[in-house]
Design a protein around this motif. Structure first.
Motif, short mmCIF file in Angstrom:
data_model
loop_
_atom_site.label_atom_id
_atom_site.label_comp_id
_atom_site.label_asym_id
_atom_site.label_seq_id
_atom_site.Cartn_x
_atom_site.Cartn_y
_atom_site.Cartn_z
N GLY A 1 0.82 -1.19 0.00
CA GLY A 1 0.00 0.00 0.00
C GLY A 1 0.86 1.25 0.00
N GLN A 2 0.26 2.38 0.35
CA GLN A 2 0.98 3.64 0.30
C GLN A 2 2.11 3.72 1.31
N SER A 3 1.87 3.21 2.51
CA SER A 3 2.86 3.37 3.58
C SER A 3 2.70 2.25 4.57
N CYS B 1 2.80 2.59 7.58
CA CYS B 1 2.02 3.08 8.71
C CYS B 1 0.52 3.04 8.44
N LEU B 2 0.13 2.76 7.19
CA LEU B 2 -1.29 2.74 6.84
C LEU B 2 -1.83 1.34 6.60
N ASN B 3 -0.95 0.37 6.46
CA ASN B 3 -1.41 -0.98 6.15
C ASN B 3 -0.45 -1.99 6.76
#
Length: 444
Positions: free
Chosen positions: A222-224, A226-228
């Motif tokens: 995903g993007q980061s 910390c997000l997934n």
């Protein structure tokens, strides 16, 4: 040696009288105490001097030795009750604050007690919120100490009867970010519990659950990161029972952390590393602690197993780790006893002293021919300046004796004795050589 002992005595003569003026406020109560309507500022510092003897390795000549000063723990925090039923605790720590033992660079930490802090760097070690709509089912979220272990959970860092915790700390998940449901003394039964999940790594250095050692993976695609997440977690649970008030408290706790798969050539340097399927680390602990009329004791057993060996330097000439499918097993058992002579009415209030002794036995086997065992016997003496608030100003003297150091340790003269520990190494809180420690503590 005589000069170093004189230096310790002189330091004690100057520091102890100043400690008598430390605050006697009761600020070390749990952060969800009904008295903590806060915000309350709290903190403490532990300034530690140490020296080792007999520092030869595999028969080599011993090197120089002398007294070295450092800071075991430096803590500063704020806690309180945001609204009725919602409490918080935010605590910063600068642990192992000293000159680096490896590079000589200041402020990077000596890593003597590898399980503390963030590699000698200042960081936020606790940041959690606790929601208690009902006392028997409270929700805690944030970064906190996972409730696995006996002494590690029951004793705060400023309340320890010894300078260091037991070596069992290296087998525990330590601190991570997550959520748990928990309660103490459920409906007056004496039963406490906790159950929850956390990110797939420990935030503490050099224990079995830290992802740099175990090759766990908390982040997904995903993007980061910390997000997934990766879909892997540390799952943990604890059950404790208060049998007879302060006389006897028992606990059993455990944790499981997933280890992600390892692809081929993961070792780098163009060297092939076998592809490994996903496996896990398991830890379970059972322990008792308590005391009465000045006598205090604790005993525990910790077992850690893994479907994969890790941290084993089979190819040290390349400076890499080779993971294998043999798995590993590590255990620690320890028992400690302290006798407070003032609480037993044997000494006056101005001489509140507590002799203490602990035996701690650690062993590890990675099922690949690299096994090691080390025992530490610690003899200590604690002096409390104010018996009414003993941990506000305290002096601790410890002598640690490695009563057994067996198995394979490090590399010497080109011979690979195994990578379980370095040639001068030991588990977290373990001492490979005779060690004298003097620690001054003051808090508010």
């Amino acid at each position: 040696m005589k000069k170093n002992l004189i230096a310790l005595a002189v330091a004690a003569a100057f520091v102890v009288p100043g400690m008598a003026f430390a605050s006697t406020n009761d600020v070390f109560a749990p952060a969800n105490s009904n008295n903590d309507t806060g915000p309350i500022l709290y903190g403490y510092a532990q300034i530690t001097g140490a020296q080792q003897w007999g520092t030869s390795t595999n028969g080599s000549a011993p090197g120089s030795n002398g007294l070295v000063f450092g800071a075991n723990r430096i803590r500063l925090g704020v806690k309180g009750e945001a609204v009725p039923g919602v409490t918080y605790n935010i605590e910063a720590g600068w642990d192992g604050a000293a000159i680096s033992g490896s590079t000589g660079a200041p402020n990077s930490g000596n890593l003597l007690n590898d399980g503390l802090g963030n590699g000698g760097n200042a960081s936020i070690i606790n940041a959690w919120l606790n929601y208690a709509p009902v006392p028997f089912a409270q929700l805690e979220v944030g970064k906190f100490k996972l409730p696995v272990g006996n002494e590690y959970v029951s004793k705060a860092g400023n309340e320890l009867p010894f300078v260091f915790r037991s070596m069992a700390q290296s087998l525990l998940p330590g601190r991570s970010a997550g959520a748990m449901i928990h309660a103490n003394d459920v409906m007056g039964t004496g039963i406490g519990y906790a159950v929850g999940i956390a990110d797939d790594t420990s935030f503490d250095e050099y224990n079995a659950y830290n992802w740099t050692a175990s090759n766990s993976m908390p982040f997904g695609s995903g993007q980061s990161g910390c997000l997934n997440g990766s879909g892997n977690y540390i799952a943990f649970a604890r059950l404790d029972y208060d049998f007879m008030g302060p006389l006897l408290k028992a606990e059993v706790s455990g944790s499981r952390m997933s280890l992600g798969s390892v692809s081929a050539n993961n070792g780098g340097f163009g060297l092939p590393t076998p592809a490994l399927s996903q496996t896990a680390i398991y830890t379970w602990n059972v322990g008792v602690h308590g005391g009465m009329m000045g006598i205090h004791y604790e005993a525990s057993y910790t077992n850690m197993t893994s479907g994969r060996s890790f941290g084993t330097h089979n190819m040290t000439e390349y400076g890499i780790n080779i993971y294998n499918n043999q798995g590993m097993l590590a255990t620690d058992w320890n028992v400690g006893l302290g006798v407070n002579l003032h609480q037993m009415t044997l000494t006056p209030s101005w001489l509140d002293i507590e002799p203490a002794v602990r035996f701690d036995s650690f062993s590890i086997n990675d099922h690949n021919g690299y096994d090691a065992k080390i025992d530490n016997t610690t003899v200590g003496l604690n002096y409390f300046v104010n018996p009414n608030n003993p941990h506000a100003a305290e002096v601790q003297l410890n002598y640690i004796i490695p009563t057994a150091r067996q198995g394979k340790f490090g590399v010497y003269n080109g011979t690979n004795y195994g990578g379980v520990f370095g040639s001068n190494g030991a588990p977290i809180n373990g001492m490979a050589y005779n060690t004298l420690m003097l620690q001054f503590q003051a808090g508010f």
